[in-house]
Design an enzyme around this catalytic site. Sequence first.
Site, PDB file in Angstrom:
ATOM      1  N   SER A 124      16.203  48.542 -10.852  1.00  0.00           N
ATOM      2  CA  SER A 124      16.277  47.090 -10.688  1.00  0.00           C
ATOM      3  C   SER A 124      17.347  46.476 -11.577  1.00  0.00           C
ATOM      4  O   SER A 124      17.607  46.949 -12.692  1.00  0.00           O
ATOM      5  CB  SER A 124      14.919  46.469 -11.043  1.00  0.00           C
ATOM      6  OG  SER A 124      15.012  45.058 -11.181  1.00  0.00           O
ATOM      7  N   TYR A 128       8.485  44.363 -17.375  1.00  0.00           N
ATOM      8  CA  TYR A 128       8.890  44.953 -16.099  1.00  0.00           C
ATOM      9  C   TYR A 128      10.252  45.623 -16.235  1.00  0.00           C
ATOM     10  O   TYR A 128      10.449  46.768 -15.808  1.00  0.00           O
ATOM     11  CB  TYR A 128       8.941  43.874 -15.016  1.00  0.00           C
ATOM     12  CG  TYR A 128       9.587  44.325 -13.731  1.00  0.00           C
ATOM     13  CD1 TYR A 128       8.875  45.070 -12.793  1.00  0.00           C
ATOM     14  CD2 TYR A 128      10.916  44.009 -13.443  1.00  0.00           C
ATOM     15  CE1 TYR A 128       9.476  45.492 -11.609  1.00  0.00           C
ATOM     16  CE2 TYR A 128      11.515  44.421 -12.274  1.00  0.00           C
ATOM     17  CZ  TYR A 128      10.799  45.172 -11.361  1.00  0.00           C
ATOM     18  OH  TYR A 128      11.392  45.593 -10.205  1.00  0.00           O
ATOM     19  N   LYS A 140      11.197  49.585 -15.830  1.00  0.00           N
ATOM     20  CA  LYS A 140      12.192  50.066 -14.867  1.00  0.00           C
ATOM     21  C   LYS A 140      13.264  50.922 -15.545  1.00  0.00           C
ATOM     22  O   LYS A 140      13.781  51.866 -14.952  1.00  0.00           O
ATOM     23  CB  LYS A 140      12.823  48.887 -14.133  1.00  0.00           C
ATOM     24  CG  LYS A 140      11.985  48.341 -12.986  1.00  0.00           C
ATOM     25  CD  LYS A 140      11.851  49.357 -11.860  1.00  0.00           C
ATOM     26  CE  LYS A 140      11.132  48.804 -10.649  1.00  0.00           C
ATOM     27  NZ  LYS A 140      10.992  49.797  -9.558  1.00  0.00           N
ATOM     28  N   THR A 151       4.006  49.439   2.519  1.00  0.00           N
ATOM     29  CA  THR A 151       3.545  48.160   3.076  1.00  0.00           C
ATOM     30  C   THR A 151       4.238  46.958   2.434  1.00  0.00           C
ATOM     31  O   THR A 151       4.025  45.828   2.844  1.00  0.00           O
ATOM     32  CB  THR A 151       2.022  47.998   2.920  1.00  0.00           C
ATOM     33  OG1 THR A 151       1.689  48.060   1.532  1.00  0.00           O
ATOM     34  CG2 THR A 151       1.281  49.087   3.684  1.00  0.00           C
ATOM     35  N   GLY A 152       5.060  47.203   1.433  1.00  0.00           N
ATOM     36  CA  GLY A 152       5.801  46.121   0.801  1.00  0.00           C
ATOM     37  C   GLY A 152       7.023  45.731   1.600  1.00  0.00           C
ATOM     38  O   GLY A 152       7.313  46.295   2.662  1.00  0.00           O
ATOM     39  N   GLU A 196      16.929  43.898 -13.131  1.00  0.00           N
ATOM     40  CA  GLU A 196      16.238  43.364 -14.299  1.00  0.00           C
ATOM     41  C   GLU A 196      16.417  44.268 -15.518  1.00  0.00           C
ATOM     42  O   GLU A 196      16.159  43.854 -16.645  1.00  0.00           O
ATOM     43  CB  GLU A 196      14.749  43.170 -14.005  1.00  0.00           C
ATOM     44  CG  GLU A 196      14.435  42.023 -13.064  1.00  0.00           C
ATOM     45  CD  GLU A 196      14.538  40.650 -13.747  1.00  0.00           C
ATOM     46  OE1 GLU A 196      14.395  40.587 -14.981  1.00  0.00           O
ATOM     47  OE2 GLU A 196      14.768  39.662 -13.027  1.00  0.00           O
ATOM     48  N   GLY A 227       4.808  52.629  -1.475  1.00  0.00           N
ATOM     49  CA  GLY A 227       5.073  51.195  -1.332  1.00  0.00           C
ATOM     50  C   GLY A 227       5.511  50.824   0.067  1.00  0.00           C
ATOM     51  O   GLY A 227       6.237  49.848   0.271  1.00  0.00           O
ATOM     52  N   HIS A 268      16.862  41.129  -3.745  1.00  0.00           N
ATOM     53  CA  HIS A 268      16.988  41.225  -2.298  1.00  0.00           C
ATOM     54  C   HIS A 268      15.709  40.670  -1.673  1.00  0.00           C
ATOM     55  O   HIS A 268      14.612  41.015  -2.083  1.00  0.00           O
ATOM     56  CB  HIS A 268      17.258  42.657  -1.839  1.00  0.00           C
ATOM     57  CG  HIS A 268      16.373  43.684  -2.457  1.00  0.00           C
ATOM     58  ND1 HIS A 268      16.443  44.042  -3.786  1.00  0.00           N
ATOM     59  CD2 HIS A 268      15.383  44.439  -1.929  1.00  0.00           C
ATOM     60  CE1 HIS A 268      15.535  44.964  -4.044  1.00  0.00           C
ATOM     61  NE2 HIS A 268      14.877  45.215  -2.930  1.00  0.00           N
TER      62      HIS A 268
END
Length: 331
Positions: A123, A147, A151, A10-11, A125, A8, A177
Site C-alpha cells: 500500500s 495499518y 503493510k 469478496t472485497g 500508506e 479477500g 484505488h
Amino acid sequence: MKRALITGVTGQDGSYLAEFLLDQGYQVYGMRRRTSTPNYENVEHIKTRINWVSGDLTDLASLIEAMRVSDPDEVYNLAAQSFVAASWPQPLATGHLTAISVTNMLEAVRIVKPSARFYQASSSEMFGKVLETPQKETTPFYPRSPYGVAKVYGHWITVNYRESFGMFACSGILFNHESPRRGVEFVTRKVSDAVARIKLGLATELRMGNIDALRDWGFAGDYIKAMWLMLQQDEPDDFVISTGEMHTVRELLEVAFSHVGLDYRDYVVIDPEFQRPAEVDLLLGDCTKAKEKLGWELEVGFEQLVKMMVDEDMKRVGHEAAYQLAMSVHA
C-alpha cells in the site's frame, strides 16, 4: 486451465480480480472465513463460478488446507484489515490481520506449493510522511498509522521469502484505488453515498475531516490488471501502481456534488472527530516502472471515476428510498 487462489475475494479488489481471471479462463478459488453473516454483495453475480474454500489468515493449518484443496498456480493475497482509521483503535488486530497473516500465507505456499506465484497487496500508506515526491519503488517508507506499519511488514516479509527461498513473490504498492464496490467507510464512497442521500432528500450534511489532504486516486478495475501482469513476468519484482496525478479531498467533493447539481460548500461540515492522529498529507505515485516493464496503462480518469461512483450510489440509494416508501405505505 490455470488455477488461482484469492484471499479477500469478496472485497473490492478481490471481486474485480475474480471477474478478470474468470474472463481469462482461470479456475478461480476464493478463500472465505466462516462467519454467521457472510457478505457476497460484490461477487453475487459470479458467486457460482467461484470455487469456495475455507481459511483464516490467522490460522496456518487452515491456509495449508486451502492451498492443498485449490492447488493454485497463482496466489493473490488481498485480505487484510484495510481501513486505515480503524487501525488506531485496533492496532493488535491490524497487526495480526495485515502483517503476520502475510507470513502465514507465504508459509502455506512454501510448504504446499513453492512453485506457485504469489502476489502481496502492499500500500502507498507505507510511504506515509513522504521523504520524496513522487514516490517510487526505491522511496524509503515512513508509515504514519498502525495499518501502514503492518503493510511495511507484509511487504518486507514478501521480499524476504523471495530472496530466502527463491519463491516467485511480488508486491504491488498500490496507491488509492476506488470503485462503486468500495466500502462506505472509505472517504470516496463516504462522499458518493452522502451525495446521493443529500440529493434524494435522505440527508442534509456530510461531516468530513481534512479536506486538503492530497491523494493519487485510480480505478480499482484498472489496478487489478497490474496485479495479474506482475505474476506473468519472467522474474518477480515489486511495482508502484498509481495514476501519477494528485487531487485534494476538496476536489473530490467538488466533482461529486457538482455532478448532481449541488455545491459541496452548502453541505460539508468539518468535524475534528474525523482527523487522523497522524496525518498523511500527500501521496503521489510514479508508475513509470509498471508502464515500461508490465505494459500497464490506465483507462479510467479521476473525474470519470468519481462520477461513476456517484451514479451507482444514486441508483442504490434511490432503490433504498423507494423500498422504504413502499414499506411505510403498507405499514
